[in-house]
Each structure stands twice: as structure tokens, then as C-alpha cells.
Write a protein that holds these residues in place. Structure first.
Motif, PDB file in Angstrom:
ATOM      1  N   ASN A   1       0.799  -1.225   0.000  1.00 39.13           N
ATOM      2  CA  ASN A   1       0.000   0.000   0.000  1.00 39.13           C
ATOM      3  C   ASN A   1       0.836   1.282   0.000  1.00 39.13           C
ATOM      4  OD1 ASN A   1      -1.755  -2.126   0.444  1.00 39.13           O
ATOM      5  ND2 ASN A   1      -2.602  -1.344   2.343  1.00 39.13           N
ATOM      6  N   ASP A   2       2.151   1.195  -0.236  1.00 36.07           N
ATOM      7  CA  ASP A   2       3.024   2.364  -0.291  1.00 36.07           C
ATOM      8  C   ASP A   2       3.085   2.859  -1.737  1.00 36.07           C
ATOM      9  OD1 ASP A   2       5.224   4.159  -0.431  1.00 36.07           O
ATOM     10  OD2 ASP A   2       6.127   3.221   1.330  1.00 36.07           O
ATOM     11  N   VAL A   3       2.331   3.910  -2.045  1.00 35.97           N
ATOM     12  CA  VAL A   3       2.202   4.398  -3.415  1.00 35.97           C
ATOM     13  C   VAL A   3       3.512   4.961  -3.941  1.00 35.97           C
ATOM     14  CG1 VAL A   3       1.055   6.141  -4.850  1.00 35.97           C
ATOM     15  CG2 VAL A   3      -0.273   4.803  -3.211  1.00 35.97           C
ATOM     16  N   VAL A   4       4.236   5.698  -3.123  1.00 36.42           N
ATOM     17  CA  VAL A   4       5.484   6.310  -3.582  1.00 36.42           C
ATOM     18  C   VAL A   4       6.517   5.239  -3.899  1.00 36.42           C
ATOM     19  CG1 VAL A   4       7.416   7.811  -2.922  1.00 36.42           C
ATOM     20  CG2 VAL A   4       5.058   8.466  -2.339  1.00 36.42           C
ATOM     21  N   GLU A   5       6.652   4.245  -3.035  1.00 31.11           N
ATOM     22  CA  GLU A   5       7.604   3.163  -3.305  1.00 31.11           C
ATOM     23  C   GLU A   5       7.194   2.387  -4.548  1.00 31.11           C
ATOM     24  OE1 GLU A   5       9.368  -0.844  -1.123  1.00 31.11           O
ATOM     25  OE2 GLU A   5       8.593   0.802   0.114  1.00 31.11           O
ATOM     26  N   TYR A   6       5.898   2.227  -4.732  1.00 25.33           N
ATOM     27  CA  TYR A   6       5.401   1.532  -5.916  1.00 25.33           C
ATOM     28  C   TYR A   6       5.787   2.300  -7.178  1.00 25.33           C
ATOM     29  CZ  TYR A   6       2.145  -1.489  -8.507  1.00 25.33           C
ATOM     30  OH  TYR A   6       1.598  -2.408  -9.361  1.00 25.33           O
ATOM     31  N   ALA A   7       5.595   3.613  -7.156  1.00 28.51           N
ATOM     32  CA  ALA A   7       5.945   4.445  -8.307  1.00 28.51           C
ATOM     33  C   ALA A   7       7.430   4.339  -8.626  1.00 28.51           C
ATOM     34  CB  ALA A   7       5.563   5.896  -8.030  1.00 28.51           C
ATOM     35  N   ARG A   8       8.263   4.365  -7.612  1.00 29.63           N
ATOM     36  CA  ARG A   8       9.707   4.267  -7.826  1.00 29.63           C
ATOM     37  C   ARG A   8      10.081   2.914  -8.431  1.00 29.63           C
ATOM     38  NH1 ARG A   8      11.147   6.802  -1.916  1.00 29.63           N
ATOM     39  NH2 ARG A   8      11.012   9.031  -2.494  1.00 29.63           N
ATOM     40  N   ALA A   9       9.413   1.844  -7.989  1.00 30.55           N
ATOM     41  CA  ALA A   9       9.700   0.526  -8.540  1.00 30.55           C
ATOM     42  C   ALA A   9       9.339   0.465 -10.023  1.00 30.55           C
ATOM     43  CB  ALA A   9       8.932  -0.542  -7.759  1.00 30.55           C
ATOM     44  N   VAL A  10       8.231   1.101 -10.405  1.00 27.67           N
ATOM     45  CA  VAL A  10       7.846   1.139 -11.816  1.00 27.67           C
ATOM     46  C   VAL A  10       8.898   1.873 -12.634  1.00 27.67           C
ATOM     47  CG1 VAL A  10       6.157   2.041 -13.456  1.00 27.67           C
ATOM     48  CG2 VAL A  10       5.378   0.972 -11.333  1.00 27.67           C
ATOM     49  N   VAL A  11       9.321   3.021 -12.165  1.00 25.11           N
ATOM     50  CA  VAL A  11      10.307   3.816 -12.899  1.00 25.11           C
ATOM     51  C   VAL A  11      11.637   3.073 -13.001  1.00 25.11           C
ATOM     52  CG1 VAL A  11      11.689   5.933 -12.809  1.00 25.11           C
ATOM     53  CG2 VAL A  11       9.223   6.031 -12.392  1.00 25.11           C
ATOM     54  N   ASP A  12      12.046   2.433 -11.916  1.00 28.64           N
ATOM     55  CA  ASP A  12      13.305   1.683 -11.948  1.00 28.64           C
ATOM     56  C   ASP A  12      13.270   0.595 -13.018  1.00 28.64           C
ATOM     57  OD1 ASP A  12      14.333   3.216  -9.925  1.00 28.64           O
ATOM     58  OD2 ASP A  12      13.971   1.737  -8.326  1.00 28.64           O
ATOM     59  N   LEU A  13      12.135  -0.083 -13.164  1.00 33.21           N
ATOM     60  CA  LEU A  13      12.018  -1.123 -14.184  1.00 33.21           C
ATOM     61  C   LEU A  13      12.001  -0.522 -15.586  1.00 33.21           C
ATOM     62  CD1 LEU A  13       9.533  -3.986 -13.184  1.00 33.21           C
ATOM     63  CD2 LEU A  13      11.930  -4.166 -13.826  1.00 33.21           C
ATOM     64  N   VAL A  14      11.261   0.550 -15.752  1.00 36.57           N
ATOM     65  CA  VAL A  14      11.209   1.205 -17.062  1.00 36.57           C
ATOM     66  C   VAL A  14      12.612   1.603 -17.516  1.00 36.57           C
ATOM     67  CG1 VAL A  14      10.462   3.321 -18.245  1.00 36.57           C
ATOM     68  CG2 VAL A  14       8.813   1.984 -16.911  1.00 36.57           C
ATOM     69  N   ASP A  15      13.435   2.034 -16.576  1.00 37.32           N
ATOM     70  CA  ASP A  15      14.773   2.522 -16.905  1.00 37.32           C
ATOM     71  C   ASP A  15      15.820   1.418 -17.015  1.00 37.32           C
ATOM     72  OD1 ASP A  15      13.814   5.089 -16.975  1.00 37.32           O
ATOM     73  OD2 ASP A  15      14.472   5.611 -14.950  1.00 37.32           O
ATOM     74  N   ASP A  16      15.422   0.170 -16.866  1.00 35.43           N
ATOM     75  CA  ASP A  16      16.382  -0.937 -16.897  1.00 35.43           C
ATOM     76  C   ASP A  16      15.883  -2.011 -17.872  1.00 35.43           C
ATOM     77  OD1 ASP A  16      18.202  -2.955 -16.431  1.00 35.43           O
ATOM     78  OD2 ASP A  16      18.201  -2.701 -14.243  1.00 35.43           O
ATOM     79  N   PRO A  17      16.078  -1.814 -19.180  1.00 36.38           N
ATOM     80  CA  PRO A  17      15.543  -2.764 -20.168  1.00 36.38           C
ATOM     81  C   PRO A  17      16.108  -4.169 -20.029  1.00 36.38           C
ATOM     82  CG  PRO A  17      17.001  -1.159 -21.210  1.00 36.38           C
ATOM     83  CD  PRO A  17      16.756  -0.660 -19.817  1.00 36.38           C
ATOM     84  N   GLY A  18      17.358  -4.298 -19.611  1.00 39.76           N
ATOM     85  CA  GLY A  18      17.938  -5.623 -19.440  1.00 39.76           C
ATOM     86  C   GLY A  18      17.247  -6.408 -18.343  1.00 39.76           C
ATOM     87  N   ARG A  19      16.977  -5.733 -17.232  1.00 32.28           N
ATOM     88  CA  ARG A  19      16.276  -6.386 -16.127  1.00 32.28           C
ATOM     89  C   ARG A  19      14.849  -6.743 -16.537  1.00 32.28           C
ATOM     90  NH1 ARG A  19      14.497  -3.470 -10.511  1.00 32.28           N
ATOM     91  NH2 ARG A  19      14.097  -5.335  -9.257  1.00 32.28           N
ATOM     92  N   ARG A  20      14.188  -5.845 -17.250  1.00 29.78           N
ATOM     93  CA  ARG A  20      12.833  -6.124 -17.724  1.00 29.78           C
ATOM     94  C   ARG A  20      12.803  -7.383 -18.595  1.00 29.78           C
ATOM     95  NH1 ARG A  20      12.442  -0.776 -19.710  1.00 29.78           N
ATOM     96  NH2 ARG A  20      12.026  -1.638 -21.788  1.00 29.78           N
ATOM     97  N   ALA A  21      13.757  -7.468 -19.499  1.00 27.53           N
ATOM     98  CA  ALA A  21      13.783  -8.602 -20.413  1.00 27.53           C
ATOM     99  C   ALA A  21      13.999  -9.910 -19.656  1.00 27.53           C
ATOM    100  CB  ALA A  21      14.864  -8.401 -21.463  1.00 27.53           C
ATOM    101  N   GLU A  22      14.900  -9.918 -18.671  1.00 28.37           N
ATOM    102  CA  GLU A  22      15.181 -11.139 -17.924  1.00 28.37           C
ATOM    103  C   GLU A  22      13.991 -11.549 -17.067  1.00 28.37           C
ATOM    104  OE1 GLU A  22      17.021 -14.498 -16.371  1.00 28.37           O
ATOM    105  OE2 GLU A  22      17.341 -13.325 -18.181  1.00 28.37           O
ATOM    106  N   MET A  23      13.353 -10.587 -16.422  1.00 27.53           N
ATOM    107  CA  MET A  23      12.173 -10.900 -15.614  1.00 27.53           C
ATOM    108  C   MET A  23      11.032 -11.410 -16.493  1.00 27.53           C
ATOM    109  SD  MET A  23      12.161  -7.740 -12.894  1.00 27.53           S
ATOM    110  CE  MET A  23      10.584  -8.212 -12.190  1.00 27.53           C
ATOM    111  N   GLY A  24      10.865 -10.787 -17.659  1.00 27.58           N
ATOM    112  CA  GLY A  24       9.830 -11.233 -18.582  1.00 27.58           C
ATOM    113  C   GLY A  24      10.078 -12.649 -19.068  1.00 27.58           C
ATOM    114  N   ARG A  25      11.343 -12.962 -19.337  1.00 21.51           N
ATOM    115  CA  ARG A  25      11.687 -14.318 -19.779  1.00 21.51           C
ATOM    116  C   ARG A  25      11.372 -15.329 -18.687  1.00 21.51           C
ATOM    117  NH1 ARG A  25      15.153 -18.050 -18.941  1.00 21.51           N
ATOM    118  NH2 ARG A  25      16.272 -16.821 -17.368  1.00 21.51           N
ATOM    119  N   ARG A  26      11.715 -15.008 -17.441  1.00 21.02           N
ATOM    120  CA  ARG A  26      11.452 -15.932 -16.338  1.00 21.02           C
ATOM    121  C   ARG A  26       9.953 -16.122 -16.123  1.00 21.02           C
ATOM    122  NH1 ARG A  26      15.779 -13.646 -11.833  1.00 21.02           N
ATOM    123  NH2 ARG A  26      17.683 -14.233 -12.943  1.00 21.02           N
ATOM    124  N   GLY A  27       9.189 -15.040 -16.251  1.00 25.43           N
ATOM    125  CA  GLY A  27       7.746 -15.149 -16.079  1.00 25.43           C
ATOM    126  C   GLY A  27       7.119 -16.037 -17.137  1.00 25.43           C
TER     127      GLY A  27
END
Length: 423
Positions: free
Chosen positions: A352-378
Motif C-alpha cells: 500500500n506504499d504508493v510512492v515506493e510503488y511508483a519508484r519501482a515502476v520507474v526503476d524497471l522502465v529505466d532498466d531494459p535488461g532487467r525487464r527482459a530477464e524478468m519477462g523471460r522468467r515469467g
């Protein structure tokens, strides 16, 4: 109420499936169940409310659908009593109409709500029909989550209805281990009467395709939400995170598409406009499957903003697994069953922490390599463990045992790869 298997009356045992809260085939879990049963030699009739494009009588892919006009007078507690009374009467009428073509071997009722056990008892007494309770939700916890922990007469009534549903059921199919535990502790069911059948996506249908750049509306990045928009679903928190990202962090390179409808949709549209997010956040309501596929194939991140409450902590979120099927990394609040589903395909944020949630979204958007690896695992997790092809085996076995059929095809064995992972 378990007992010995009764031989089916015909080569194609008759099954009636009752759904109240969503039309079919829009209800993805129920539609997968229907298709599995038809493919396994069952004659399937569904009784459900009408939705957009749903006729009162139709046959879709071998499934007979009988639908009644939906009636939802509002979001107050008393309104649900009126809605459920109408649904019960309309459902009973359509089930009795369908029964003219022959007695049903099995009746399945999906919740919410837990109101169809009297019909199951009548069919059992009249025809020997067996009853499967497809355990989608915890109605008492749903009430507590929507009405801020009120434990008055309505809450006690929901516990009574749930208890009667469990007692009437010959078998229970629960969506996860947490629900299965409640079927035992609160419902009094023995382990051999309960089968965990997760709402696994179909990876052949839900898969990433070519992106549609126009859906980003001139911005480099798209973040998506797919699901119901009720008070307990946390879309208001996702909108709050969008406000932080766009208005406080100044990220004009990110846009949002929140797909779905529900009691909160109109209020979310109003709040979006008040926050000055009209250009950044699209709220198109319920949309066709093709549009969903295009958005999830174009998005960079999928949002599971379900807040911590008595219901969500022990519930499996279909949207989370659908994001994973499309190879999308997920941002979610740290809930028990969400971790079981997504494992390392999601980033988990303090509930329920909206600010931390927003930061997590931005961190993922800014890290395409991490996004790709997490997407592959999912995606890999869906294919190897969560997909409906794995889940349907236990589901079909329940019906085969109830009607006295030998194991056939997809229903002949459990998926050993799920043992020990709560699937």
C-alpha cells in the motif's frame, strides 16, 4: 458430502456450470474449464449473466450458454442482497429449463457468491446430481475488504452461506493452497475432497506479438493494468503511482493504459481528470481481447496494485499470470499468494506504499535488461508450471471420479512438477 462415484447416465455426461459475477466466455477461468470438459467428452451448459454481446441463448465452441439479464443496483451491502436474490431466481429458472433435455450428472457453482447450494441439494435429491464447488473467492474476506472490517450480521451471514456451500459440495476445486486450507479449516472438507486448480493462462493464446507503437501515444514507454476495478483492486493506488511518476517525478516519457471496468471505474476517471492525467492515463473500460493483446505486447511493465487486505493476501491474481504469459515484468505489493504465482518475475513493494510503488515502476522502465530477464522468467514459469494444460489434469480428474469414468487423456495424472510449489 463425498461418496462413491456414480456411473454416468450417458457416454457424454451432462454438466451445468453456474457463474454469477461475470459473463461467459469473458470469465477466462470458467471458459478454460468449459473447453477442457468439452474436449474430454462432456456435454456442458453454462448459466451466467448477460454481458456485452452475450445473447440469451447461444452455443460457442460446443458450449451451450444460457444467460439472464444482469442486475446490479449499486455497491451498498443491501444492494448485494437484492442482486443475489435476482441472480438465484434467474439461475434456477434457466437450470430447470436446461434440465428438460436430461438430468445433469454434475453441477458446478463458481463463487462469488455462495448462494447456489440449495439448488445443488435439490438436484441431488431429484436426480443424484453431484456438486463441485469451484472456489474462486473468499466471500467473507471480500466483504471485510470492501466494507472496512465490519463483522456484523452480513459478515456472519456470509460465513453461514460459505459453510453450507462447503457442506453441500462433493468436491472443491480451490484456486490456490491458501484457499484449499480454508476449505479444510472453515469448510470441514477432507484433503481428498479438495483439489487445487490454479487459473493458469493458456500460453498458446496469451503470448507476446509485435508491438503497436501508436498505443504509446507519442511517449517512449507504456505501463499497463488489466483487471476488475473495484474498491479492493487497488487501481486507485496505481493511479496514485501514475500521479507520482508524471506530476512529481516529471516523467513525461511514460504513459499508462488501465483496462477493465467495475464499481470504481467512473470514480477513477473523475480522479484522473482532477489530477491532470488525462493525456497520460487511458481508462477505456472493458475492451476486446485483441486490444488487450496489443496493449500487453507493447507495454514495458504490468501492474498488480492489489493492496494488502484480508482477501488479497491469500488470493491468486489472474492478471499477474497473464502479464507473465506476455513476457511482462510485474510490479506488485508484497502479498503471500502473489509471490507464489510470480516468484522472481515480479518486483515486490511494501504493501500500500504508493510512492515506493511508483519508484519501482520507474526503476524497471529505466532498466531494459532487467525487464527482459524478468519477462523471460515469467513466461518460462507459465509454460512449465502455471499454464492451464498443467492445471486441467486435476480438474478433469475430479469430474471423471464423480461420474465413474476411467482416466482418459489429459485427466489421467497430476502434474508432478507442481508438487511442493503450491500450484
Amino acid at each position: 458430502m463425498s461418496g462413491q462415484a456414480r456411473p454416468s447416465r450417458s457416454e457424454r455426461p451432462r454438466v451445468v456450470i453456474i457463474v454469477q459475477n461475470l459473463p461467459v466466455p469473458f470469465d477466462r477461468r470458467v471458459w478454460l474449464e468449459c473447453q477442457s470438459l468439452v474436449g474430454h467428452g462432456y456435454d456442458v451448459t453454462v448459466v451466467c449473466p448477460q454481458g456485452e454481446g452475450t445473447r440469451s441463448t447461444q452455443v460457442v465452441d460446443g458450449v451451450r450458454i444460457l444467460a439472464y439479464p444482469a442486475y446490479a443496483p449499486g455497491g451498498r451491502a443491501l444492494s448485494y442482497v437484492v442482486e443475489y436474490a435476482w441472480s438465484f431466481l434467474a439461475t434456477a429458472g434457466l437450470v430447470l429449463r436446461a434440465r428438460r433435455d436430461g438430468a445433469f450428472d454434475v453441477m458446478q457453482a463458481c463463487n462469488p457468491p455462495d448462494i447456489f447450494w440449495p439448488l445443488a441439494r435439490w438436484l441431488r435429491g431429484r436426480d443424484g446430481t453431484r456438486f463441485v464447488f469451484d472456489h474462486h473467492d473468499l466471500c467473507p474476506e471480500l466483504y471485510l475488504s470492501r466494507f472496512e472490517g465490519q463483522r456484523g450480521a452480513q459478515y456472519r451471514g456470509l460465513l453461514f452461506l460459505e459453510r453450507q456451500t462447503f457442506r453441500t459440495a462433493d468436491r472443491v476445486t480451490s484456486t490456490n493452497e491458501s484457499y484449499a486450507a480454508i476449505a479444510g479449516s472453515r469448510g470441514g472438507k477432507s484433503p481428498d475432497e479438495v483439489t487445487v486448480v490454479r487459473t493458469g493462462p493458456d500460453p498458446e493464446v496469451l503470448r507476446r506479438r509485435e508491438p503497436v507503437p501508436s498505443l504509446r501515444r507519442g511517449r517512449p514507454h507504456l505501463v499497463a493494468y488489466l483487471g476488475v476495478m473495484g474498491p479492493q483492486d487497488g487501481v486507485d493506488l496505481a493511479l496514485g503511482a501514475a500521479d507520482v511518476i508524471v506530476n512529481q517525478m516529471g516523467r513525461q516519457d511514460i504513459c499508462f493504459t488501465f483496462m477493465g471496468s467495475g464499481d470504481s471505474h467512473a470514480e477513477l476517471v473523475r480522479r484522473r481528470d482532477e489530477l491532470g492525467l488525462t493525456d497520460a492515463v487511458e481508462l477505456p473500460g472493458r475492451v476486446p481481447d485483441e486490444f488487450v493483446a496489443e496493449v500487453l505486447s507493447t507495454a514495458d511493465v504490468g501492474l498488480s496494485p492489489d493492496p494488502l487486505n484480508p482477501l488479497n493476501d491469500v488470493s491468486t491474481m489472474n492478471k499477474t499470470m497473464e502479464y507473465m504469459a506476455f513476457g511482462l515484468p510485474v510490479v506488485a505489493f508484497d502479498l503471500r499468494e502473489t509471490r507464489v504465482s510470480a516468484d522472481d518475475a515480479a518486483v515486490y513493494v511494501r504493501p500500500n506504499d504508493v510512492v515506493e510503488y511508483a519508484r519501482a515502476v520507474v526503476d524497471l522502465v529505466d532498466d531494459p535488461g532487467r525487464r527482459a530477464e524478468m519477462g523471460r522468467r515469467g513466461r518460462e514459469r507459465v509454460e512449465q508450471h502455471l499454464a492451464w494444460q498443467h492445471q486441467q489434469r486435476g480438474y478433469l480428474r475430479v469430474f471423471d471420479e464423480l461420474v465413474g469414468r476411467g482416466s482418459r487423456g489429459a485427466g489421467d495424472a497430476a502434474d508432478s512438477s507442481l508438487v511442493g510449489m503450491g500450484a
